[in-house]
Design an enzyme around this catalytic site. Structure first.
Site, short mmCIF file in Angstrom:
data_model
loop_
_atom_site.label_atom_id
_atom_site.label_comp_id
_atom_site.label_asym_id
_atom_site.label_seq_id
_atom_site.Cartn_x
_atom_site.Cartn_y
_atom_site.Cartn_z
N CYS A 33 2.64 2.04 -1.99
CA CYS A 33 2.65 2.15 -2.64
C CYS A 33 0.13 2.64 -2.56
O CYS A 33 -0.17 2.07 -3.03
CB CYS A 33 2.57 2.44 -4.01
SG CYS A 33 1.95 3.67 -5.01
N CYS A 36 -1.93 3.31 -5.36
CA CYS A 36 -1.32 1.93 -6.75
C CYS A 36 -2.65 0.94 -5.89
O CYS A 36 -3.07 -0.01 -6.86
CB CYS A 36 0.13 1.20 -6.71
SG CYS A 36 1.70 2.08 -6.92
#
Length: 129
Positions: A33, A36
């Protein structure tokens, strides 16, 4: 305060039951991600700001008393888990997108935020601390 890595629903439940302070932010993330990765340094900073008790530091006010920087230190514990390594936890929390943040107070889920905008994460923390 460093962010605690957890790998299962059982670990989260243990953390919520044993946590001092009683406020816990759980971050759902994934190794693949990009948002993230982008928000990670900000979450680290917030965990230091809200999760670390002052140890004699802080500014001295005019009256000679110590004032803690930020005024909220030691109030929140931060934990993180990877949704691919803790599928049971991701399912229990209903994670549909990452990053996602869940705010627990006294073991109860009271707020959540899904996304990578630091200012909205800070707003969530501010509402609950």
């Amino acid at each position: 305060m460093p962010i605690t890595e957890i790998t299962s629903l059982q670990e989260l439940l243990q953390t919520l039951n044993a946590s001092t302070p009683s406020k816990v932010i759980v971050q759902a993330s994934a190794a693949w991600c990009k948002p993230c990765d982008a928000i990670a340094p900000h979450v680290d900073r917030l965990s230091n700001e809200y999760g670390q008790k002052s140890e004699g530091g802080g500014e001295e006010q005019e009256n000679g008393e110590k004032k803690e920087e930020g005024g909220r230190k030691g109030e929140v514990k931060f934990v993180r888990f990877d949704i691919d390594k803790a599928a049971d936890l991701a399912q229990e929390l209903g994670v549909r997108a990452v990053p996602a943040f869940f705010f627990f107070s006294d073991g109860e889920l009271v707020d959540e935020y899904k996304g990578g905008r630091v200012n909205l994460l800070q707003e969530m923390i501010g509402r609950n601390v």
